[in-house]
Design a protein around this motif. Structure first.
Motif, mmCIF file in Angstrom:
data_model
loop_
_atom_site.group_PDB
_atom_site.id
_atom_site.type_symbol
_atom_site.label_atom_id
_atom_site.label_comp_id
_atom_site.label_asym_id
_atom_site.label_seq_id
_atom_site.Cartn_x
_atom_site.Cartn_y
_atom_site.Cartn_z
ATOM 1 N N LEU A 166 7.452 11.651 -11.814
ATOM 2 C CA LEU A 166 7.911 11.382 -10.568
ATOM 3 C C LEU A 166 8.901 9.960 -10.525
ATOM 4 C CD1 LEU A 166 5.279 12.197 -7.855
ATOM 5 C CD2 LEU A 166 6.877 13.427 -8.587
ATOM 6 N N GLY A 167 8.299 9.292 -11.333
ATOM 7 C CA GLY A 167 9.215 7.962 -11.754
ATOM 8 C C GLY A 167 10.585 8.213 -12.131
ATOM 9 N N ILE A 168 10.472 9.215 -13.061
ATOM 10 C CA ILE A 168 11.993 9.692 -13.742
ATOM 11 C C ILE A 168 12.875 10.109 -12.785
ATOM 12 C CG2 ILE A 168 12.989 11.034 -15.561
ATOM 13 C CD1 ILE A 168 10.910 10.446 -17.306
ATOM 14 N N MET A 169 12.409 11.160 -11.755
ATOM 15 C CA MET A 169 13.123 11.531 -10.670
ATOM 16 C C MET A 169 13.653 10.437 -9.851
ATOM 17 S SD MET A 169 11.180 15.290 -9.414
ATOM 18 C CE MET A 169 10.475 16.084 -10.806
ATOM 19 N N GLU A 170 12.809 9.517 -9.576
ATOM 20 C CA GLU A 170 12.997 8.629 -8.359
ATOM 21 C C GLU A 170 14.373 7.516 -9.302
ATOM 22 O OE1 GLU A 170 12.488 7.870 -5.434
ATOM 23 O OE2 GLU A 170 11.195 9.432 -4.986
ATOM 24 N N ASP A 171 14.242 7.292 -10.373
ATOM 25 C CA ASP A 171 15.097 6.419 -10.837
ATOM 26 C C ASP A 171 16.334 7.077 -11.118
ATOM 27 O OD1 ASP A 171 13.001 4.456 -11.477
ATOM 28 O OD2 ASP A 171 12.876 4.989 -13.574
ATOM 29 N N LEU B 1 17.616 9.310 -8.697
ATOM 30 C CA LEU B 1 18.107 9.447 -7.445
ATOM 31 C C LEU B 1 18.734 8.143 -7.169
ATOM 32 C CD1 LEU B 1 15.711 12.095 -6.234
ATOM 33 C CD2 LEU B 1 17.907 12.341 -6.441
ATOM 34 N N GLU B 2 17.884 6.964 -7.528
ATOM 35 C CA GLU B 2 18.355 5.658 -7.076
ATOM 36 C C GLU B 2 19.632 5.552 -7.762
ATOM 37 O OE1 GLU B 2 15.247 3.235 -8.093
ATOM 38 O OE2 GLU B 2 13.911 3.891 -6.569
ATOM 39 N N SER B 3 19.674 5.745 -9.085
ATOM 40 C CA SER B 3 21.097 5.588 -9.801
ATOM 41 C C SER B 3 22.186 6.352 -9.176
ATOM 42 C CB SER B 3 20.956 5.943 -11.174
ATOM 43 O OG SER B 3 20.858 7.389 -11.312
ATOM 44 N N TYR B 4 21.964 7.455 -8.515
ATOM 45 C CA TYR B 4 23.037 8.224 -7.911
ATOM 46 C C TYR B 4 23.471 7.367 -6.562
ATOM 47 C CZ TYR B 4 22.012 12.506 -10.773
ATOM 48 O OH TYR B 4 21.970 13.367 -11.798
ATOM 49 N N GLU B 5 22.229 6.931 -5.779
ATOM 50 C CA GLU B 5 22.712 6.013 -4.596
ATOM 51 C C GLU B 5 23.736 4.911 -5.162
ATOM 52 O OE1 GLU B 5 20.041 5.735 -1.140
ATOM 53 O OE2 GLU B 5 18.524 5.706 -2.937
ATOM 54 N N GLU B 6 23.465 4.105 -6.180
ATOM 55 C CA GLU B 6 24.185 3.117 -6.580
ATOM 56 C C GLU B 6 25.614 3.531 -7.115
ATOM 57 O OE1 GLU B 6 21.905 1.376 -9.603
ATOM 58 O OE2 GLU B 6 20.302 0.773 -8.279
ATOM 59 N N GLN B 7 25.725 4.791 -7.758
ATOM 60 C CA GLN B 7 26.870 5.364 -8.347
ATOM 61 C C GLN B 7 27.941 6.003 -7.070
ATOM 62 O OE1 GLN B 7 26.058 7.656 -11.771
ATOM 63 N NE2 GLN B 7 24.340 6.376 -12.105
ATOM 64 N N GLY B 8 27.283 6.278 -6.090
ATOM 65 C CA GLY B 8 27.915 6.994 -4.931
ATOM 66 C C GLY B 8 27.797 8.677 -5.287
ATOM 67 N N VAL B 9 26.839 9.096 -6.094
ATOM 68 C CA VAL B 9 26.771 10.308 -6.117
ATOM 69 C C VAL B 9 25.910 11.011 -4.980
ATOM 70 C CG1 VAL B 9 25.673 12.316 -7.609
ATOM 71 C CG2 VAL B 9 26.336 10.272 -8.578
ATOM 72 N N ALA C 144 12.583 14.605 -3.137
ATOM 73 C CA ALA C 144 12.673 13.256 -3.532
ATOM 74 C C ALA C 144 14.304 13.124 -3.137
ATOM 75 C CB ALA C 144 12.618 13.120 -4.823
ATOM 76 N N ALA C 145 15.189 14.000 -3.209
ATOM 77 C CA ALA C 145 16.565 14.049 -3.147
ATOM 78 C C ALA C 145 16.663 13.875 -1.655
ATOM 79 C CB ALA C 145 17.292 15.063 -3.628
ATOM 80 N N ASN C 146 16.132 14.444 -0.615
ATOM 81 C CA ASN C 146 16.141 14.437 0.541
ATOM 82 C C ASN C 146 15.808 13.070 1.188
ATOM 83 O OD1 ASN C 146 16.385 15.975 3.435
ATOM 84 N ND2 ASN C 146 14.305 15.421 3.486
ATOM 85 N N ARG C 147 14.778 12.532 0.554
ATOM 86 C CA ARG C 147 14.608 11.062 0.844
ATOM 87 C C ARG C 147 15.661 9.996 0.746
ATOM 88 N NH1 ARG C 147 9.485 12.430 -1.500
ATOM 89 N NH2 ARG C 147 10.062 11.422 -3.347
ATOM 90 N N HIS C 148 16.500 10.364 -0.296
ATOM 91 C CA HIS C 148 17.649 9.424 -0.885
ATOM 92 C C HIS C 148 18.752 9.942 -0.246
ATOM 93 C CE1 HIS C 148 15.645 7.181 -3.804
ATOM 94 N NE2 HIS C 148 14.852 8.049 -4.002
ATOM 95 N N GLY C 149 18.831 11.135 0.588
ATOM 96 C CA GLY C 149 20.116 11.428 1.509
ATOM 97 C C GLY C 149 20.930 12.303 0.595
#
Length: 287
Positions: A65-70, A72-80, A102-107
């Motif tokens: 799960l940590g790899i998925m979260e990392d 998705l967090e990088s996507y938020e930072e990159q504007g993906v 997980a992606a839903n939580r990150h929008g």
């Protein structure tokens, strides 16, 4: 709008190969005795085969799960903001649903589908998705195109080691023992027909007969072989793989697009060494 293609190691890609193709990578976990590896990161298929040959207990689990979260967090930072997700069957793993949540939580919007299988078909779909994305095909159209291909796909697996299947819960120990005594080879199917789960399609005697039976079924199932890609996969069974290729050529013709691959960890952990698989998938237009 920035779009990324994501696949898991059920596709047979390593992290290095996936990233070179512009695909982001989720490694399945492979547990060997009491040690956990990341498939395609710190464990390759030959290493896994060596562990199995040495009698190690092996099993798989969804990507951490940590790899998925990392990711998705990088996507938020990159504007993906959109992802095309290609994973193994929902009937075999919760990877797809876990990433979606997980992606839903990150929008982040995820475009995906159930492949109802894994191995070569997943490999093909991951590469096709990346190719279409590079050509700026809309994510919805990519998924729709892949679904058309998946609707015309299927796969058959033949395990050499029935005891290994019994350990994984695919056969009872008694059935494995009896099958070994009678030289019975169950032909397993993993496709839309089985809801993406492993099911026994037929039972025959001897590996060669099982391979021929599977190849004949594939020959009967495809209308125009030139419109399909075929995969032969094996877990250190050179003779079985060559037999499968020849049997497929005999029913499909010499011009059939038959691709040879090793049996990826996601299935090899459950079938053991000696297994042979045959799959087909309708070609994706424009890939």
């Amino acid at each position: 709008m920035t779009i990324k293609v994501v696949t898991d190691s059920g596709s047979g890609l390593s992290q290095k190969k996936a990233n070179a193709l512009g695909i982001d990578f989720l490694p399945l976990q492979v547990i060997v005795d009491d040690h956990t590896y990341l498939d395609g990161v710190d464990l390759d298929i030959d290493d896994l085969y060596d562990h199995i040959a040495q009698g190690a207990s092996v099993q798989t689990s969804l990507p951490p799960l940590g790899i998925m979260e990392d990711l998705l967090e990088s996507y938020e930072e990159q504007g993906v903001d959109q992802v095309i997700l290609i994973t193994l069957s929902n009937g075999l793993s919760s990877t797809n649903s876990t990433f979606l949540a997980a992606a839903n939580r990150h929008g982040i919007q995820v475009h995906t589908l159930d492949l109802f299988t894994t191995l070569g078909v997943e490999h093909y779909c991951a590469l096709a998705a990346a190719s279409l994305n590079d050509k700026n095909v809309a994510p919805e159209q990519i998924v729709s195109t892949l679904k058309e291909a998946i609707d015309r796909s299927a796969g058959y697996l033949i395990a050499e080691d029935l005891d290994h299947l019994a350990k994984g819960g695919r056969l009872t120990p008694m059935a494995a023992k009896l099958g070994g005594m009678l030289k019975i080879k169950p032909i397993l199917e993993v496709s839309k027909n089985t809801g993406g789960k492993v099911d026994v399609w037929s039972k025959v005697r001897t590996m060669s007969k099982a391979i021929k039976t599977g190849a004949d079924q594939i020959g009967q199932s495809v209308d125009d072989p030139s419109q399909y890609v075929f995969y032969v996969l094996d877990a250190r069974n050179e003779e079985g793989a060559q037999t499968a290729i020849e049997e497929l050529k005999s029913v499909l013709g010499d011009q059939a697009d038959i691709r040879r691959e090793p049996m990826y960890a996601v299935i090899a952990c459950h079938t053991g060494l000696g297994a042979v698989g045959m799959q087909y998938v309708k070609k994706v237009k424009g890939e």
